[in-house]
Structure formats: C-alpha cells, structure tokens
Design a protein around this motif. Sequence first.
Motif, mmCIF file in Angstrom:
data_model
loop_
_atom_site.group_PDB
_atom_site.id
_atom_site.type_symbol
_atom_site.label_atom_id
_atom_site.label_comp_id
_atom_site.label_asym_id
_atom_site.label_seq_id
_atom_site.Cartn_x
_atom_site.Cartn_y
_atom_site.Cartn_z
ATOM 1 N N GLY A 110 0.814 -1.210 0.000
ATOM 2 C CA GLY A 110 0.000 0.000 0.000
ATOM 3 C C GLY A 110 0.848 1.261 0.000
ATOM 4 O O GLY A 110 0.527 2.236 -0.692
ATOM 5 N N GLU A 145 2.071 1.918 -3.322
ATOM 6 C CA GLU A 145 1.020 2.498 -4.158
ATOM 7 C C GLU A 145 1.027 4.020 -4.026
ATOM 8 O O GLU A 145 0.854 4.736 -5.017
ATOM 9 N N TRP A 160 4.012 5.296 -6.062
ATOM 10 C CA TRP A 160 3.833 5.378 -7.521
ATOM 11 C C TRP A 160 2.836 6.454 -7.917
ATOM 12 O O TRP A 160 2.977 7.080 -8.965
ATOM 13 N N ALA A 161 1.850 6.714 -7.076
ATOM 14 C CA ALA A 161 0.907 7.795 -7.388
ATOM 15 C C ALA A 161 1.613 9.149 -7.369
ATOM 16 O O ALA A 161 1.408 9.984 -8.266
ATOM 17 N N THR A 218 7.795 5.484 -10.974
ATOM 18 C CA THR A 218 6.395 5.053 -11.055
ATOM 19 C C THR A 218 6.310 3.578 -11.422
ATOM 20 O O THR A 218 5.629 2.795 -10.747
ATOM 21 N N MET A 275 5.140 0.558 -9.006
ATOM 22 C CA MET A 275 3.970 -0.222 -9.415
ATOM 23 C C MET A 275 4.280 -1.713 -9.385
ATOM 24 O O MET A 275 3.497 -2.504 -8.853
ATOM 25 N N SER A 329 4.582 -2.843 -5.799
ATOM 26 C CA SER A 329 3.285 -2.830 -5.129
ATOM 27 C C SER A 329 2.428 -4.016 -5.563
ATOM 28 O O SER A 329 1.861 -4.722 -4.729
ATOM 29 N N PHE A 330 2.348 -4.244 -6.871
ATOM 30 C CA PHE A 330 1.558 -5.373 -7.371
ATOM 31 C C PHE A 330 2.154 -6.703 -6.937
ATOM 32 O O PHE A 330 1.441 -7.643 -6.582
ATOM 33 N N TYR A 342 -7.545 -6.438 -1.022
ATOM 34 C CA TYR A 342 -7.618 -5.431 -2.081
ATOM 35 C C TYR A 342 -8.165 -4.112 -1.540
ATOM 36 O O TYR A 342 -7.655 -3.038 -1.868
ATOM 37 N N TRP A 351 -5.430 -2.471 0.556
ATOM 38 C CA TRP A 351 -4.366 -1.987 -0.339
ATOM 39 C C TRP A 351 -4.769 -0.675 -1.010
ATOM 40 O O TRP A 351 -4.020 0.300 -0.981
ATOM 41 N N THR A 352 -5.953 -0.649 -1.590
ATOM 42 C CA THR A 352 -6.401 0.577 -2.239
ATOM 43 C C THR A 352 -6.692 1.678 -1.215
ATOM 44 O O THR A 352 -6.471 2.856 -1.495
ATOM 45 N N GLY A 368 -3.472 3.358 -0.310
ATOM 46 C CA GLY A 368 -3.114 4.245 -1.414
ATOM 47 C C GLY A 368 -3.976 5.495 -1.456
ATOM 48 O O GLY A 368 -3.486 6.604 -1.670
#
Length: 103
Positions: free
Chosen positions: A10, A13, A16-17, A35, A39, A42-43, A59, A62-63, A66
């Motif tokens: 997370g 994430e 990368w944002a 980035t 990514m 993170s993935f 999920y 994680w989101t 982020g």
Amino acid sequence: MSWIILGVAGLLEVVWALAMKQSQGFTRLWPSFVTLLAMAGSFGLLALALRSLPLGTAYAIWTGIGTLGAFAAGIALFGEPLSAVRLGAVVLILGGMVLLKLS
C-alpha cells in the motif's frame, strides 16, 4: 507477516501515485521510472499477500492505504483543499478499512 507485506504494498502504491504526478504524463524519465518500479513492487507484494489473505479484504486495504496516502500527500505537498466533506469521506474510508481488518 502478510499484513506487513500488504502495508508495504500500500505504501508503494502511494509512492507510484506521487511519482506519476511528478512524471507529468510520463514525459519525465526518472519520475516515470520510479512510477513503474513502485507499481511493480506494489503489485508483486499484493500478490504475495493474497496467498494468505482474503481477496476482498486485502484489495480494499491496499487501495485504502493508497487512497489515504495520496489524499494526505495531495494536501501536504500540492496544497489541495481540505474541506469538511473531504475529511468526512476519508474518515469513512478509514472506518471501512478498520472494519474489514477486524472482520
């Protein structure tokens, strides 16, 4: 251990944002590289955490990490507005994450 891995995923994430914002639409080399690297990390870590955590919970967490991280960074680094409505929305997201973790 899976929760720690998910937390790091997370945080990546958020990285990368932020890097994507700095890449200016992938027109700047180093932020674009950061980035893509963040990514992939993170993935990859999310996939590793999913070996033992439920998909929906992992999920969402994680989101959520982020989302909350990007929200805070936007305010702190880019001067984005902090209104009562936006703060309330973030509190609801955080509450949802806590309830998912506890369930």
